[in-house]
Motif scaffolding. Structure first.
Motif, PDB file in Angstrom:
ATOM      1  N   GLY A   1       0.311   4.416  -4.415  1.00 58.09           N
ATOM      2  CA  GLY A   1       1.279   3.339  -4.215  1.00 58.09           C
ATOM      3  C   GLY A   1       2.120   3.511  -2.974  1.00 58.09           C
ATOM      4  O   GLY A   1       2.584   2.522  -2.382  1.00 58.09           O
ATOM      5  N   ALA A   2       2.316   4.779  -2.530  1.00 57.61           N
ATOM      6  CA  ALA A   2       3.175   5.026  -1.373  1.00 57.61           C
ATOM      7  C   ALA A   2       2.649   4.340  -0.123  1.00 57.61           C
ATOM      8  O   ALA A   2       3.426   3.821   0.683  1.00 57.61           O
ATOM      9  CB  ALA A   2       3.307   6.532  -1.133  1.00 57.61           C
ATOM     10  N   GLY A   3       1.332   4.345   0.053  1.00 61.98           N
ATOM     11  CA  GLY A   3       0.750   3.718   1.239  1.00 61.98           C
ATOM     12  C   GLY A   3       1.030   2.226   1.290  1.00 61.98           C
ATOM     13  O   GLY A   3       1.407   1.687   2.349  1.00 61.98           O
ATOM     14  N   PHE A   4       0.872   1.546   0.164  1.00 62.86           N
ATOM     15  CA  PHE A   4       1.121   0.103   0.123  1.00 62.86           C
ATOM     16  C   PHE A   4       2.613  -0.205   0.323  1.00 62.86           C
ATOM     17  O   PHE A   4       2.975  -1.156   1.025  1.00 62.86           O
ATOM     18  CB  PHE A   4       0.643  -0.475  -1.204  1.00 62.86           C
ATOM     19  N   ILE A   5       3.474   0.613  -0.284  1.00 63.64           N
ATOM     20  CA  ILE A   5       4.913   0.388  -0.145  1.00 63.64           C
ATOM     21  C   ILE A   5       5.348   0.613   1.292  1.00 63.64           C
ATOM     22  O   ILE A   5       6.159  -0.136   1.843  1.00 63.64           O
ATOM     23  CB  ILE A   5       5.686   1.318  -1.105  1.00 63.64           C
ATOM     24  N   ALA A   6       4.791   1.644   1.945  1.00 64.22           N
ATOM     25  CA  ALA A   6       5.160   1.947   3.323  1.00 64.22           C
ATOM     26  C   ALA A   6       4.779   0.809   4.262  1.00 64.22           C
ATOM     27  O   ALA A   6       5.488   0.528   5.235  1.00 64.22           O
ATOM     28  CB  ALA A   6       4.506   3.247   3.766  1.00 64.22           C
TER      29      ALA A   6
END
Length: 413
Positions: free
Chosen positions: A157-162
């Motif tokens: 999820g971190a990649g999409f949020i970033a």
């Protein structure tokens, strides 16, 4: 399969499951550690050296709070320590998303490491308080499974949020950490064993007591060696693969095997090792870790890198609950927080040392020497565990056996 799962999770007290749920929520929201380097270099335009400095300060905060959190867990209680640490983590993480000056970012990153690591000794001590001795390896294994499941989800999820907003990642992690604090406040009673008026054990257990405990400090030293080896999965491996011409996506595919295998194997492997000799398990896991990374020297494709990850991941699955269980068995009841704090510090120090050593060795001698060093360190750790555990038939302190005649009971907070 259903029966195996049922037997793995049955018999544990309700308080454990609330603590487990708090751990899972916390790791589901662990976005900042995943994208911090990208945030500093891409979003803020700072150098890689500055990003490394911030990471080191974050780790230094963890080293300091490992001992401080352990002392707080023994003196103030597990529950107050968790509430203070998680609330402080939430506010410092949110603040980190709003500061822009390089000195301010570095200072707040130190505070985040200080606050976030302070809760770990309290979690482990509380788990030891509320779970029966014969169920502890299983409980620690389930908690480790929750950590890795949450991290696997949050990493994706971190990649999409970033891509959408780095600030959103900071705020989401802060909110999730506050949820953990609310769970602790509403659902978890204080678990610190009550001290009788005539009992002076608590007063006698200080940090000096921990440092003078030769066998336990031997475990801490060996834990540092194993942590140094495992850290290479996130510090040495990506650098070595990059220098060999592999892309970040290639590294991502290889290291993803680690999280997938932990989630898939932790419960069945724990059922296999639960009642086996911890000394042998620690020796075997040390050798698997060392030579798993050592085999990386012969990797020439993503598939072979992934196979080496499989080897040292199996070592991790065996080592984590076994070693944590041993730490509890060697800890006096009224000193669990301090003992867990010292043990946690070994991993925090390794997170500082491993990047420095791996970078130096790769730059001066090449990646093959780093993997050879890992094999040597794993062998030394294995021999160390064999010597340390020799003759240790029942390492659980007498005082602890006396206190835990009614396991799983906690007093109201």
């Amino acid at each position: 399969m259903r029966r195996a799962v049922r037997e793995s999770v049955s018999g544990l007290p309700r308080a454990f499951w609330w603590l487990w749920a708090s751990t899972l929520v916390n790791r589901l929201g662990a976005f900042v550690a995943t994208f911090m380097a990208l945030y500093l270099t891409l979003e803020r335009g700072y150098s890689a050296s500055y990003a490394g400095l911030v990471a080191a300060l974050h780790g230094l905060g963890g080293v300091v709070s490992s001992l401080g959190g352990g002392v707080m867990a023994d003196r103030l209680g597990r529950r107050p320590t968790l509430l203070v640490a998680q609330t402080a983590t939430a506010f410092s993480v949110a603040l980190l998303g709003f500061v822009h000056h390089p000195v301010a970012i570095a200072a707040v990153a130190f505070l985040v490491g200080l606050a976030s690591n302070a809760s770990r000794p309290a979690v482990q001590a509380m788990m030891a308080d509320i779970v029966r001795p014969e169920d502890r390896v299983r409980a620690f294994s389930l908690n480790y499974w929750a950590i890795n499941l949450g991290f696997a989800v949050s990493s994706m999820g971190a990649g999409f949020i970033a891509e959408y907003s780095y600030l959103s990642g900071f705020l989401i992690e802060a909110a999730m950490t506050l949820v953990c604090a609310v769970l602790v406040f509403l659902k978890l009673p204080e678990s610190r064993p009550q001290k009788d008026d005539e009992d002076t054990t608590e007063d006698a257990v200080g940090l000096g007591t921990v440092l003078r405990d030769g066998r336990f400090m031997g475990v801490v030293g060996l834990s540092f060696l194993i942590a140094f080896v495992f850290q290479q999965g996130s510090v040495g491996l990506p650098v070595a693969m990059g220098e060999a011409g592999f892309t970040p996506a290639d590294y991502g595919m290889a290291i993803a095997v680690n999280g997938v295998l932990i989630v898939a194997l932790q419960i069945p492997v724990t059922r296999f090792i639960e009642h086996r000799d911890p000394g042998r398990l620690l020796v075997v896991s040390s050798l698997l870790a060392g030579y798993g990374f050592g085999l990386t020297a012969f990797a020439g494709s993503v598939g072979v890198f992934a196979l080496t990850v499989c080897v040292w991941t199996l070592a991790e699955v065996v080592n984590a609950p076994t070693q944590t269980g041993l730490v509890v068995r060697l800890s006096p009841t009224h000193g669990r927080g301090r003992y867990q704090g010292m043990y946690t510090m070994s991993w925090a120090v390794a997170s500082l040392v491993a990047p420095l050593v791996s970078g130096y060795v790769i730059d001066r001698f090449g990646a093959q020497w780093l993997w050879g060093l890992c094999a040597v360190v794993g062998t030394v750790a294995g021999v160390g565990y064999a010597l340390l555990m020799r003759g240790l038939k029942d390492p659980q302190p007498v005082a602890e056996r006396a206190v835990e005649t009614e396991p799983g009971q906690v007093r109201a907070g």
